[in-house]
Write an enzyme that holds these catalytic residues in place. Structure first.
Site, PDB file in Angstrom:
ATOM      1  N   ASP A  82      35.297  37.822  35.478  1.00 13.95           N
ATOM      2  CA  ASP A  82      35.424  37.185  36.791  1.00 13.95           C
ATOM      3  C   ASP A  82      34.022  36.996  37.395  1.00 13.95           C
ATOM      4  O   ASP A  82      33.205  37.918  37.362  1.00 13.95           O
ATOM      5  CB  ASP A  82      36.284  38.115  37.670  1.00 13.95           C
ATOM      6  CG  ASP A  82      36.654  37.509  39.010  1.00 13.95           C
ATOM      7  OD1 ASP A  82      36.712  36.276  39.115  1.00 13.95           O
ATOM      8  OD2 ASP A  82      36.902  38.298  39.957  1.00 13.95           O
ATOM      9  N   HIS A  83      33.747  35.834  37.930  1.00 14.21           N
ATOM     10  CA  HIS A  83      32.447  35.534  38.562  1.00 14.21           C
ATOM     11  C   HIS A  83      31.242  35.909  37.693  1.00 14.21           C
ATOM     12  O   HIS A  83      30.350  36.631  38.134  1.00 14.21           O
ATOM     13  CB  HIS A  83      32.323  36.222  39.933  1.00 14.21           C
ATOM     14  CG  HIS A  83      33.289  35.695  40.948  1.00 14.21           C
ATOM     15  ND1 HIS A  83      33.158  34.442  41.507  1.00 14.21           N
ATOM     16  CD2 HIS A  83      34.402  36.225  41.489  1.00 14.21           C
ATOM     17  CE1 HIS A  83      34.161  34.235  42.356  1.00 14.21           C
ATOM     18  NE2 HIS A  83      34.937  35.295  42.358  1.00 14.21           N
ATOM     19  N   HIS A 180      36.989  35.869  49.996  1.00 16.89           N
ATOM     20  CA  HIS A 180      37.135  37.187  49.374  1.00 16.89           C
ATOM     21  C   HIS A 180      37.230  38.265  50.450  1.00 16.89           C
ATOM     22  O   HIS A 180      36.648  38.129  51.518  1.00 16.89           O
ATOM     23  CB  HIS A 180      35.929  37.474  48.473  1.00 16.89           C
ATOM     24  CG  HIS A 180      35.894  36.632  47.229  1.00 16.89           C
ATOM     25  ND1 HIS A 180      34.930  35.695  46.991  1.00 16.89           N
ATOM     26  CD2 HIS A 180      36.724  36.603  46.153  1.00 16.89           C
ATOM     27  CE1 HIS A 180      35.160  35.114  45.821  1.00 16.89           C
ATOM     28  NE2 HIS A 180      36.235  35.644  45.285  1.00 16.89           N
ATOM     29  N   GLY A 181      37.959  39.322  50.156  1.00 14.34           N
ATOM     30  CA  GLY A 181      38.005  40.466  51.058  1.00 14.34           C
ATOM     31  C   GLY A 181      39.257  40.525  51.914  1.00 14.34           C
ATOM     32  O   GLY A 181      40.203  39.756  51.706  1.00 14.34           O
ATOM     33  N   ASN A 253      43.850  35.129  41.761  1.00 15.22           N
ATOM     34  CA  ASN A 253      42.970  36.302  41.710  1.00 15.22           C
ATOM     35  C   ASN A 253      43.307  37.297  42.814  1.00 15.22           C
ATOM     36  O   ASN A 253      43.362  36.938  43.989  1.00 15.22           O
ATOM     37  CB  ASN A 253      41.516  35.866  41.878  1.00 15.22           C
ATOM     38  CG  ASN A 253      40.953  35.221  40.627  1.00 15.22           C
ATOM     39  OD1 ASN A 253      41.693  34.929  39.697  1.00 15.22           O
ATOM     40  ND2 ASN A 253      39.661  35.002  40.603  1.00 15.22           N
ATOM     41  N   THR A 254      43.495  38.545  42.419  1.00 17.46           N
ATOM     42  CA  THR A 254      43.875  39.591  43.370  1.00 17.46           C
ATOM     43  C   THR A 254      43.065  40.856  43.104  1.00 17.46           C
ATOM     44  O   THR A 254      43.180  41.457  42.035  1.00 17.46           O
ATOM     45  CB  THR A 254      45.383  39.914  43.222  1.00 17.46           C
ATOM     46  OG1 THR A 254      46.139  38.720  43.411  1.00 17.46           O
ATOM     47  CG2 THR A 254      45.829  40.941  44.242  1.00 17.46           C
ATOM     48  N   ASP A 255      42.263  41.220  44.070  1.00 20.56           N
ATOM     49  CA  ASP A 255      41.471  42.445  43.978  1.00 20.56           C
ATOM     50  C   ASP A 255      41.687  43.305  45.231  1.00 20.56           C
ATOM     51  O   ASP A 255      42.087  44.473  45.142  1.00 20.56           O
ATOM     52  CB  ASP A 255      39.983  42.089  43.823  1.00 20.56           C
ATOM     53  CG  ASP A 255      39.108  43.308  43.581  1.00 20.56           C
ATOM     54  OD1 ASP A 255      39.647  44.409  43.407  1.00 20.56           O
ATOM     55  OD2 ASP A 255      37.878  43.167  43.573  1.00 20.56           O
TER      56      ASP A 255
HETATM   57  O1  TD3 Z   1      37.459  36.978  42.171  1.00 16.50           O
HETATM   58  N1  TD3 Z   1      38.202  37.778  42.950  1.00 16.50           N
HETATM   59  C1  TD3 Z   1      38.109  39.229  42.798  1.00 16.50           C
HETATM   60  C2  TD3 Z   1      36.707  39.777  42.983  1.00 16.50           C
HETATM   61  C3  TD3 Z   1      36.068  39.444  44.309  1.00 16.50           C
HETATM   62  C4  TD3 Z   1      35.728  40.656  45.149  1.00 16.50           C
HETATM   63  O2  TD3 Z   1      36.899  41.257  45.692  1.00 16.50           O
HETATM   64  C5  TD3 Z   1      39.047  37.198  43.867  1.00 16.50           C
HETATM   65  O3  TD3 Z   1      38.998  35.994  44.055  1.00 16.50           O
HETATM   66  C6  TD3 Z   1      40.059  38.068  44.618  1.00 16.50           C
HETATM   67  O4  TD3 Z   1      39.829  38.044  45.984  1.00 16.50           O
HETATM   68  P1  TD3 Z   1      40.602  39.005  47.041  1.00 16.50           P
HETATM   69  O5  TD3 Z   1      39.519  39.634  47.856  1.00 16.50           O
HETATM   70  O6  TD3 Z   1      41.473  38.101  47.885  1.00 16.50           O
HETATM   71  O7  TD3 Z   1      41.435  39.972  46.284  1.00 16.50           O
HETATM   72 ZN    ZN Z   2      36.823  35.370  43.274  1.00 13.36          ZN
END
Ligand code: TD3
Ligand code: ZN
Length: 307
Positions: A82-83, A180-181, A253-255
């Protein structure tokens, strides 16, 4: 079964109109919580790590955890970078068996992003590794770098069409108003759905939504009850998420949601059992909390039974 490529799971998702959850992990308990949920729901799953996660845990440990999970799973499991901001990390991930990488040069000028992404696609496709790229900038804390309101820009759909055609990427992440966040919106949550429609019709490949966490109020409340001080949170509501999936989002994406459920659970366990110092008694329930959160997300994404 081993790890599979992103392309394989996303093309099926696009065809059938659901999204696959891409969950970030930095340790074993989180990974196990994610896998337990995916297995129970029989949902395909994308395990992903940022460069920061690799720095924290070591890529060998992270790749070994994901491979071990995939080996006996009986569902499609992808390991994705990721990224990826640096070509070195992208290559390192490919060498360690990642089946998908994001080349994220979205903070660079367009031409630079284009040529960096093209280079990665050429190499990655030779070894059946998929590539994701992004145009536009999301606000918030991205891994370790803070992107301010002034720097955040939404994707230009016409440019997206050209970019996808010229690079040959497998998945594309358009910036459409998420961040994000845990603090995504100041007022009413809103994504630029018209922009998403235009990107979908001009790119015709699976799209990725970054910054897609739902930030459930009950989990934030639980964390705060047991000592956290997290105020003013806002996530992407489930109905908006479902609309975005209907319009072409195939990878979500879920973090943040997992970080919140993980830490809220640890706080609760320590708060309720001050005499306890057996890690298994504390992190066992935490793994369950991550599982519950992921099951919730899978339900919203419509990916249950698609594994
Ligand atoms: O790429 N990510 C996960 C890593 C980013 C730092 O949290 C996301 O796009 C997920 O974003 P989020 O903060 O909505 O879970
Ligand atoms: Zn992201």
């Amino acid at each position: 079964m081993g790890l599979v490529s992103l392309n394989r799971v996303l093309l099926k998702a696009k065809e059938q109109g659901y999204a696959v959850g891409a969950f970030n992990f930095v340790n074993m308990e989180a990974l196990q919580g994610i896998m337990d949920a995916a297995l129970e729901a029989h949902a395909p799953v994308i395990l992903q790590t940022t460069e920061g996660a690799i720095e924290y845990a070591g890529i060998g440990y992270l790749a070994a955890l994901a491979k071990t999970a995939a080996e006996t799973a009986g569902i499609d499991v992808v390991l994705h970078l990721d990224h990826g901001k640096h070509l070195e990390t992208v290559m390192l991930a490919i060498r360690h068996g990642y089946t998908s990488v994001m080349m994220d040069a979205s903070d660079k000028p367009y031409e630079e992003n284009l040529s960096a992404t093209k280079g990665v696609v050429r190499i990655a496709h030779m070894v059946d590794v998929s590539v994701e790229a992004e145009l536009g900038q999301l606000q918030g804390i991205e891994d370790k770098v803070k992107v301010g309101e002034a720097e955040a820009t939404l994707v230009d759909p016409d440019q997206a069409g050209t970019f996808v055609r010229e690079t040959g990427v497998d998945a594309f992440a358009p910036a459409i108003g998420t961040s994000h966040g845990a603090f995504k919106f100041k007022g009413t949550p809103r994504l630029d759905m018209e922009r998403l429609d235009r990107v979908a019709s001009l790119t015709r490949i699976p799209l990725v939504l970054h910054g897609a966490s739902s930030v459930p109020a009950d989990i934030v409340k639980k964390a705060n009850t047991y000592g956290a001080a997290i105020k003013g949170t806002a996530g992407v509501p489930d109905d908006i998420m479902k609309q975005a999936i209907k319009r072409g989002i195939c990878k979500v994406n879920t973090d943040t949601d997992l970080r919140l459920s993980f830490t809220a659970s640890i706080r609760e366990e320590l708060g309720k059992h001050p005499e306890e110092f057996d890690l298994r008694k504390i992190l066992g329930p935490t793994r369950q909390a991550v599982k519950a959160m992921v099951l919730n997300r899978i339900e919203v994404f419509g990916s249950a039974g698609k594994g």
